[in-house]
Scaffold this motif. Structure first.
Motif, PDB file in Angstrom:
ATOM      1  N   SER A 101      -4.992   2.257  -4.564  1.00  0.00           N
ATOM      2  CA  SER A 101      -6.554   2.093  -4.513  1.00  0.00           C
ATOM      3  C   SER A 101      -7.074   0.801  -6.145  1.00  0.00           C
ATOM      4  N   ASP A 102      -7.071   1.921  -6.851  1.00  0.00           N
ATOM      5  CA  ASP A 102      -7.172   1.178  -8.517  1.00  0.00           C
ATOM      6  C   ASP A 102      -6.465  -0.172  -8.652  1.00  0.00           C
ATOM      7  N   LEU A 155      -8.848  -1.773  -3.955  1.00  0.00           N
ATOM      8  CA  LEU A 155      -9.180  -1.650  -2.778  1.00  0.00           C
ATOM      9  C   LEU A 155      -9.230  -0.687  -2.880  1.00  0.00           C
ATOM     10  N   THR A 156     -10.677   0.245  -1.721  1.00  0.00           N
ATOM     11  CA  THR A 156     -10.593   1.282  -1.221  1.00  0.00           C
ATOM     12  C   THR A 156      -9.713   2.471  -1.442  1.00  0.00           C
ATOM     13  N   PRO A 157      -9.360   3.902  -1.299  1.00  0.00           N
ATOM     14  CA  PRO A 157      -8.967   4.997  -0.998  1.00  0.00           C
ATOM     15  C   PRO A 157      -8.381   4.315   0.373  1.00  0.00           C
ATOM     16  N   THR A 199      -9.299   1.695   2.196  1.00  0.00           N
ATOM     17  CA  THR A 199      -8.071   1.348   2.634  1.00  0.00           C
ATOM     18  C   THR A 199      -6.928   1.017   2.565  1.00  0.00           C
ATOM     19  N   VAL A 200      -6.373   1.616   1.873  1.00  0.00           N
ATOM     20  CA  VAL A 200      -5.188   2.103   1.199  1.00  0.00           C
ATOM     21  C   VAL A 200      -4.412   2.776   2.585  1.00  0.00           C
ATOM     22  N   ALA A 248       1.027  -1.469   0.414  1.00  0.00           N
ATOM     23  CA  ALA A 248       0.110   0.142   0.283  1.00  0.00           C
ATOM     24  C   ALA A 248       1.228   1.572   0.263  1.00  0.00           C
ATOM     25  N   THR A 269       1.301   3.499  -3.102  1.00  0.00           N
ATOM     26  CA  THR A 269       1.069   5.154  -2.724  1.00  0.00           C
ATOM     27  C   THR A 269       2.245   6.398  -2.730  1.00  0.00           C
ATOM     28  N   PHE A 322      -3.804   8.310  -3.536  1.00  0.00           N
ATOM     29  CA  PHE A 322      -4.357   6.875  -2.698  1.00  0.00           C
ATOM     30  C   PHE A 322      -4.778   6.690  -3.143  1.00  0.00           C
ATOM     31  N   LYS A 323      -5.553   7.026  -4.839  1.00  0.00           N
ATOM     32  CA  LYS A 323      -6.962   7.238  -5.542  1.00  0.00           C
ATOM     33  C   LYS A 323      -6.266   6.275  -6.207  1.00  0.00           C
TER      34      LYS A 323
END
Length: 295
Positions: A25-26, A30-32, A34-35, A11, A15, A21-22
Motif C-alpha cells: 500500500s505504501d 493506497l490504504t492496506p 484497499t490493496v 496490487a 503484495t 499489504f502495508k
C-alpha cells in the motif's frame, strides 16, 4: 477469459513481492484495506486463492507463485519500457533483483560499490542470497549469478569472473601452531572446516597437479553450509578452509591468510550472470551487466 483490471494485477504484484499489504500500500499510495480488497477481487475473478493470509503474515499459494513469476516480469518490463521512452534524457534507473549464492555475493558487492553508486545513482540493486538453484523467472528476479556449469541452457550468460580457483587457506596463527601441509594427504592430520551442500552431501576437497588428481575426505571439528562462516573460522585460526580465492585476496596480500598447497589448487568454471532471452532489457540491468562483465 478477459484480462483482469491493471489495478488488481498491480496490487497483487506488489503484495506478492513484499509479502505485506502495508508495504504494498505504501508503494501504491493506497490504504492496506484497499490493496487487500483489490487482491481479493482478483482471486474471485480468477476463482483461485493466490495468497494465504493470517493476522501476522502473507504467503503465496502455489497458483499465486506461478502467477507472480510471470506477472512480475511482464509488469516490470512494461514499467521499464514506459520509463525508457526518453532514454536519451534519462540515466539508467529502477530496482534490479539478482539471485546470488554466498560465494558470489561479496564479489558483487566489490564490483557494485562506491563507483557504481556514483555513476548510476538511480539504480537500486537488490541482492537476494540463496545457495539453492532456483527458477529466477518464476521467483521474480531480473537475473541470477552462478557457476557456469549450473546456468540454465535457455538463458543468456555473461561472464563476471571467467576463471578462478577454490584454494586451501589457513591463518598465520594456525600455521605457526600446527605447521604447513606439503601435500593434500597431509590435510588428514589437520583440523579442516567442512562444507555441506544443500542436498546434505559433504564436499570432498578436490586437488589437481598436472595429470594427477586427488580427492581428500577431510575431517575436523566444524562443518557448515555457509561459505561466510568458513572464511570467518579460517581467519580466527580455527582450522584450514577451502575458499573461493577472490574472497580472500586482501587477506592473502596482507599476510593474514596463507594459500596452502598452491600448485595443487585447480581452476573452477567461472561465475556468470544470466537472464532470460527475448525479454525487454531494463536500463538498470544493462548498467549492472556492463559493470560486472569480465571482458
Amino acid at each position: 477469459m478477459s484480462l483482469p483490471p491493471m489495478n488488481e494485477l498491480l496490487a497483487f504484484q506488489k503484495t506478492a513481492s513484499r509479502l505485506s499489504f502495508k508495504k504494498a500500500s505504501d508503494e501504491l499510495n493506497l490504504t492496506p484495506s484497499t490493496v487487500s480488497h483489490l487482491v481479493r477481487s482478483l482471486e474471485e475473478r480468477l476463482k483461485t486463492r493466490l495468497l494465504n493470509r493470517t493476522t501476522r503474515s502473507v504467503s503465496l499459494t502455489e497458483p499465486g507463485q506461478k502467477l507472480f513469476g510471470q506477472l512480475n516480469s511482464i509488469l516490470n518490463n512494461l514499467t521499464q519500457a514506459v520509463d525508457e521512452l526518453d532514454t536519451d534524457d534519462k540515466q539508467p534507473n529502477g530496482t534490479i533483483r539478482i539471485s546470488v549464492n554466498e560465494i558470489a555475493a561479496p564479489i558483487l558487492l566489490d564490483k557494485l560499490g562506491k563507483e557504481f553508486r556514483e555513476t548510476f545513482p538511480n539504480v537500486h540493486v537488490e541482492l537476494i542470497v540463496d545457495n539453492r538453484l532456483i527458477d529466477t523467472v518464476a521467483e521474480g528476479f531480473d537475473a541470477g549469478i552462478r557457476l557456469r556449469d549450473t546456468v540454465p541452457q535457455d538463458m543468456v550468460a555473461v561472464p563476471v569472473i571467467k576463471d578462478f580457483r577454490f584454494v586451501v587457506a589457513a591463518a598465520t596463527t594456525y600455521i605457526e601452531k600446527h605447521g604447513l601441509p606439503t601435500q593434500p594427504s597431509d590435510l588428514l592430520e589437520h583440523n579442516c572446516i567442512g562444507f555441506r551442500f544443500q542436498s546434505g552431501r559433504l564436499y570432498e576437497w578436490e586437488f589437481k597437479r598436472k595429470d594427477k588428481r586427488m580427492v581428500i575426505d577431510v575431517k575436523g571439528t566444524m562443518t557448515t553450509n555457509n561459505p561466510g562462516l568458513i572464511m570467518k573460522a579460517v581467519k580466527n585460526g580455527v582450522g584450514i578452509g577451502h575458499i573461493a580465492e577472490p574472497l580472500i585476496k586482501k587477506e592473502v596480500e596482507s599476510k593474514e591468510l596463507t594459500v596452502l598447497l598452491d600448485d595443487w589448487n585447480p581452476g573452477w568454471p567461472g561465475l556468470y550472470l544470466y537472464f532470460p532471452r527475448n525479454r525487454h532489457m531494463p536500463s538498470g540491468l544493462r548498467a549492472v551487466i556492463d559493470t560486472l562483465r569480465d571482458n
